[in-house]
Structures are given as structure tokens and as C-alpha cells.
Write an enzyme that holds these catalytic residues in place. Structure first.
Site, PDB file in Angstrom:
ATOM      1  N   ARG A   1       0.802  -1.631  -0.619  1.00  0.00           N
ATOM      2  CA  ARG A   1      -0.181  -0.019  -0.314  1.00  0.00           C
ATOM      3  C   ARG A   1       0.958   0.926   0.110  1.00  0.00           C
ATOM      4  O   ARG A   1       1.902   1.775   0.561  1.00  0.00           O
ATOM      5  CB  ARG A   1      -1.398  -0.098   1.183  1.00  0.00           C
ATOM      6  CG  ARG A   1      -1.752   1.634   1.153  1.00  0.00           C
ATOM      7  CD  ARG A   1      -2.934   1.356   0.680  1.00  0.00           C
ATOM      8  NE  ARG A   1      -3.847   1.786   0.156  1.00  0.00           N
ATOM      9  CZ  ARG A   1      -4.899   2.376  -0.808  1.00  0.00           C
ATOM     10  NH1 ARG A   1      -4.885   1.981  -1.442  1.00  0.00           N
ATOM     11  NH2 ARG A   1      -6.040   2.926   0.444  1.00  0.00           N
TER      12      ARG A   1
ATOM     13  N   THR B   1     -10.197   0.509  -9.348  1.00  0.00           N
ATOM     14  CA  THR B   1      -8.904  -0.347  -8.857  1.00  0.00           C
ATOM     15  C   THR B   1      -8.599  -2.312 -10.253  1.00  0.00           C
ATOM     16  O   THR B   1      -9.633  -1.435 -10.725  1.00  0.00           O
ATOM     17  CB  THR B   1      -8.862  -0.797  -7.477  1.00  0.00           C
ATOM     18  OG1 THR B   1      -9.733   0.414  -6.676  1.00  0.00           O
ATOM     19  CG2 THR B   1      -8.463  -1.848  -6.843  1.00  0.00           C
TER      20      THR B   1
ATOM     21  N   ASP C   1      -7.107   9.200   0.621  1.00  0.00           N
ATOM     22  CA  ASP C   1      -8.173   8.019   1.830  1.00  0.00           C
ATOM     23  C   ASP C   1      -8.004   7.729   3.409  1.00  0.00           C
ATOM     24  O   ASP C   1      -8.097   6.921   3.900  1.00  0.00           O
ATOM     25  CB  ASP C   1      -8.123   6.658   1.125  1.00  0.00           C
ATOM     26  CG  ASP C   1      -8.131   5.227  -0.328  1.00  0.00           C
ATOM     27  OD1 ASP C   1      -9.321   6.179  -0.539  1.00  0.00           O
ATOM     28  OD2 ASP C   1      -7.736   4.308  -0.412  1.00  0.00           O
TER      29      ASP C   1
END
EC number: 2.3.2.2
Length: 561
Positions: free
Chosen positions: A94, A370, A412
Site C-alpha cells: 500500500r 482499482t 483515503d
């Protein structure tokens, strides 16, 4: 007699002209991704003797060329790997907040969020993790040489691949929408000054050069040297805050998977900073307590129940989940326990909608674009991998010298500390911005095992909706005994606690059910589609893998052998 029935069933699977989406079969391996060319690259690696990790790496790099809206080297994601021996692990790559990031970096002088600044600016770019994650997976579990895995992507970028219609339509739309964005306006052009048309070869020479450096130098080809220098230079020119030091310090992390069970199946999925695995197991635990015989699929009872299950899991997500390296006391074991699920399930009113209270819990924003792919090899090693740029084409920004698009993943994080609102903005401490922190994600790559072998490999794009589309697909296969194609194409809904709304797929929820749900106190919102699932399942009776790409993915496809 039993063998005759099984053969008839297999014949129907192969030849049924009314199937909602195409199935692909393979006895030795399978790759299912958002782009058929990339899936074929992965299968070619399997045929050369590579394992599922090798095929995943090659597929991921190929998608960075052929599926630029989400396939990437400028973003990040998660990989779940279950070995044929039964041992499972995960790779967390990530994106991270840069060293110069701060909790209030997107706020004005009055402490208010500067509109869209955490999505539509160079400051929204997180430190990319994809190359480091793929490199770590190769160093620990790969079989073939790194160069052989990256080379197919180099070839696709350098020599070009045939422009598909789905990508062409995107090119027209984005080029027109972002006329003032010089990088995106020229992005889809090849040897001429015009957008590459279907049937023509789309070549990406700058991306090819970047991929060559990664091929020759491994992750150092991205995080050090000329690529890192150009990334820093780009950030300085465009208001970003990523530096060469941020890139040098970035590392991917191997983490223990989240594991759950459902009616004898074993479920392996992603731990934080993905919230997907924890929420998936919590919801499956609650649904294990339901009586499926009395809850017909797609009925009012069904939609109400899974809505309430989703509501509770997303409330817990917002209250507790974030980067485990910054939150040492995340109650994972509690959240995925059968006892906790029983408590949550017990207070569901079977006839009335619950109320989502923003003063107590919430959920953060996720972009919608995504990509996911699923892989299995001849030995039964399985990979489920989801990675992203956040929004479609991420930040819409990139360097002409490097040829790839940067993410906008900083969006996010919870943008305003302590402020949670009914529209879905969350302010809980677990996901507040901090230097080198990984932002919370909804990506949910998942592997289900049955009798010690991989049975279902599944995942989806869709931002905040990923958790629920994966949850419903797994539930369809394990709870409602649907074949993989029907499970993927079946009606999906989404409820994320806040906003307090059921999002449902257009034309797939009956008008009578909609009216009944509204009478129970639910609010509903129509949407075209939810998710683009990529799945593999295993037919034990025939020793064959079945791969399915969601029909909503225009260029998606499975490849097997």
C-alpha cells in the site's frame, strides 16, 4: 449413474448458450484479469515453468501497460498468497504518506477541508508501492528470473499492443475532459498526433524505458537513480511533496493473513491496512448464523439482512481500522471472532432498518477504480492480488519522461481529524494522516480453500464497494451454491454505514422489493453496476479450474491451459 450426471452437468457448463458471462477452463493453471492480453502474459509464464507468484508479477506489469486506468507502477495494493502446502501469507505494498505529510495538510485556515484538495492535486499522491511489492514477492517466493517476468511488459510498451474498443472509448472521454492536462491529452497518442484507434498499435516508449530500468535493476530501478530523481523533480514543479528520500525509504511488508471459516471452508484474506479482510470475515461470520432456507436470494429478507450485516461491519471498520504500524491495539481477533459476530447478529431487527449514527462510527472515502486478478498454477499455489491508483487514472498526472500515472491515494486518509458526517466523511484517529503511514483501504483479495485445496480465488475493483461485492460473491458461492459465473453476475448491493443508503444495481432489484425495503426504513440509490470481479473456482470432479471475468469489464478476460 453419478458419473453420468456429473458429465451432463459439465457438458451444460461448457455449452450452455444462455450463460451470462464466458467461462474459461484450464487443468494446469489459470489467470483472470481486467485485460485479456495481460492474462495471456501470465499464462505464458506458467507454461514456461513459473509459479503463481511469477505469473502474478508478469500480469501486474503487463496491466501497467494495457490497463492504465488502474494497472500501475505508480500506485500500490495487496497480494494474498496461499501455497499448495496450505501455508498462507500476504504482501502489503500500500502507498505511504510522504515524510512532509501532516494531519491538517488539506485544511484551510479555519480547519475546513479545501474542496477536492486530497484528491485533485499533486499533494494527493502517495509514495508508490507496486514495484517494491512485486519485487518482495519475487525475492521470497518467485521461481523464474526477475528479468523474464518484466520483459513481456517492456515488449508491450515498446512494440505496442492492439488498442481495444473499451480503452479507446476511455481515451476519447479522458482526452476531451482533460484538454488542459497536457500529460493526459497526449497520453493515448502513439506514432501520430492522434489518439490510437482500435486495431492500431498503441506504443508507450517512455513507459518502456522506465520498465527497462526496473527489469535491469529490480526495485532500485524505480526507487533510486534517474526514475526517483525525475519523480522528485516532477513533484517540485507541480506542488507535490514526495522526495527521493521518501522513495528510498519505502518498503513493502509481508504480513500474516486474516483467516476465517464458513461452514467448513477456510477463508484467507488481507489484514490492515486493508479493511477488506476484517470486514469480510466479520460479515461471513454473521451470515453463518442465518437460515438460508428461509432467506431466498434477492428477496426482501435477503437484501435487508445483508444490508444490516454490512452496516455493522462498516461501522466497526471506521471505529477501529488503520495502519497497524501506527495503531498497535487494533482488535482484529475480536472483530473476526464468532462470538462478536453472534452479538452483532443478535441485535439485527428482522423487520426494520437500523439507524447509522455518525456521532459513534463511520467510514472513509475510497476511489472507484482499482483492478484485481486471480492466479493459480499447476501445483495449486494461488494468488489473489488487488492494486490501484485510487480514482480512474489516479491523479491524472504523470511525467512525460517516465510514462506512467501517479495515484491520488492520500484521499483515503480521514481528512479532517475528529469530524464525522452523515455523507461519509470520517474523522476517527486510526486513519488520520501521518508521515510514512499507509492509508486505510477497502481492497479485499481473497482465497477460499476446501479440503486443503484452493477452491475460490476472488477479488474486485470498486473502491469503497469492493468489500461488499467480494462478500456477496463469496456468499453466493459458499452459501447459495452458485457456480462462479452466476455468483459474479448476480445482483449486488452496497451499504457502507454512512451515508445511510442502500446502493443497488440498475434493473436487478425488483420494484416490489424496493417498495418493501423503503417501508422498512431503508433509503435506496440506483447505480449502473457494482464491481468488476475476477474469479477462479475449482471443479474437483473434473480436476479443472474455471476462470470468469465480470462482463462489466469490457477488456477483461481469463486465460488457462
Amino acid at each position: 449413474m453419478k458419473k453420468t450426471i456429473l458429465l451432463f452437468y459439465f457438458f451444460i457448463l461448457l455449452w450452455n448458450p444462455f450463460q451470462s458471462t464466458a467461462q474459461t477452463y484450464g487443468q494446469n493453471g489459470m489467470v483472470v484479469s481486467s485485460n485479456t492480453v495481460a492474462s495471456q502474459v501470465g499464462v505464458a509464464i506458467l507454461k514456461k515453468g513459473g509459479n503463481a507468484i511469477d505469473a502474478s508479477i508478469a500480469t501486474a506489469f503487463a496491466l501497467a501497460v494495457t490497463h492504465p486506468e488502474a494497472g500501475n507502477i505508480g500506485g500500490g495494493g495487496f497480494l494474498v498468497f496461499r501455497k499448495a502446502s496450505g501455508e498462507a501469507t500476504t504482501i502489503d505494498f500500500r502507498e505511504k504518506a510522504p515524510l512532509a505529510a501532516s494531519p491538517n495538510m488539506f485544511l484551510d485556515g479555519n480547519g475546513k477541508l479545501i474542496e477536492n484538495s486530497n484528491h485533485d492535486s499533486a499533494k494527493a499522491i502517495g509514495v508508490p508501492g507496486t514495484v517494491a511489492g512485486l519485487y518482495l514477492a519475487h525475492q521470497k517466493y518467485g521461481k523464474l528470473p526477475w528479468r523474464e517476468l518484466v520483459q513481456p511488459a517492456v515488449d508491450l510498451a515498446q512494440k505496442g499492443f492492439t488498442m481495444p474498443w473499451g480503452l479507446y472509448f476511455q481515451a476519447l472521454s479522458y482526452t476531451d475532459t482533460y484538454k488542459s492536462n497536457e500529460f493526459l491529452a497526449n497520453y493515448f497518442k502513439s506514432d501520430t498526433a492522434k489518439i490510437t484507434k482500435p486495431g492500431e498499435l498503441w506504443k508507450q516508449p517512455a513507459l518502456a524505458q522506465t520498465l527497462e530500468l526496473i527489469r535491469d535493476k529490480g526495485q532500485d530501478g524505480f526507487y533510486k537513480g534517474e526514475v526517483a530523481a525525475e519523480i522528485e523533480n516532477f513533484m517540485k514543479k507541480n506542488g507535490g511533496i514526495i522526495t527521493k528520500k521518501d522513495l528510498e525509504k519505502y518498503i513493502a511488508v509481508e504480513r500474516k493473513p486474516i483467516k476465517g471459516t464458513f461452514k467448513g471452508y477456510e477463508i484467507y484474506t488481507m489484514p490492515p491496512p486493508s479493511s477488506g479482510g476484517t470486514a469480510l470475515i466479520e460479515m461471513m461470520n454473521m451470515m453463518e448464523l442465518a437460515n438460508f432456507d428461509s432467506i431466498p436470494f434477492n428477496s426482501t429478507k435477503y437484501v435487508h439482512l445483508i444490508t444490516e450485516v454490512m452496516r455493522r461491519a462498516f461501522a466497526d471498520r471506521a471505529a477501529h481500522l488503520g495502519d497497524p504500524d501506527f495503531n498497535k491495539n487494533i482488535p482484529i481477533e475480536k472483530l473476526i471472532s464468532k462470538e462478536f459476530a453472534a452479538m452483532r447478529f443478535k441485535n439485527i431487527d428482522k423487520n426494520k432498518a437500523s439507524v447509522s449514527d455518525p456521532s459513534k462510527f463511520g467510514q472513509s472515502y475510497d476511489g472507484n477504480n482499482t483492478t484485481h486478478f486471480s492466479v493459480v498454477d499447476k501445483d495449486g499455489n494461488a494468488v489473489s492480488m488487488t492494486y490501484t491508483l485510487e480514482d480512474s487514472y489516479g491523479s491524472k498526472m504523470g511525467s512525460d519522461k517516465l510514462g506512467f500515472i501517479f495515484n491520488n491515494e492520500m484521499g483515503d486518509f480521514n481528512p479532517v481529524p475528529g469530524v464525522t458526517t452523515t455523507d461519509g466523511q470520517i474523522g476517527s484517529a486510526a486513519n488520520i494522516i501521518a508521515p510514512e503511514k499507509r492509508m486505510l483501504s477497502s481492497m479485499s483479495p481473497t482465497i477460499v480453500a476446501k479440503n486443503g485445496k484452493p477452491y475460490l480465488i476472488i477479488g474486485s475493483p470498486g473502491g469503497r464497494t469492493i468489500i461488499n461485492t467480494v462478500f456477496q460473491t463469496v456468499l453466493n458461492v459458499l452459501g447459495y451454491d452458485m457456480p462462479i459465473d452466476k455468483a459474479i453476475e448476480a445482483m449486488k448491493i452496497h451499504h457502507q454505514w454512512l451515508p445511510d443508503t442502500i446502493v443497488y444495481e440498475k434493473n436487478l432489484l425488483s420494484p416490489d422489493t424496493k417498495v418493501a425495503l423503503e417501508k422498512m426504513g431503508h433509503q435506496l440509490q440506483e447505480i449502473d453496476t457494482l464491481g468488476e470481479l475476477m474469479g477462479i473456482t475449482y471443479l474437483e470432479a473434473f480436476k479443472v479450474y474455471v476462470g470468469v471475468s465480470d462482463s462489466s469489464s469490457p477488456d477483461g478476460g481469463a486465460a488457462g491451459y
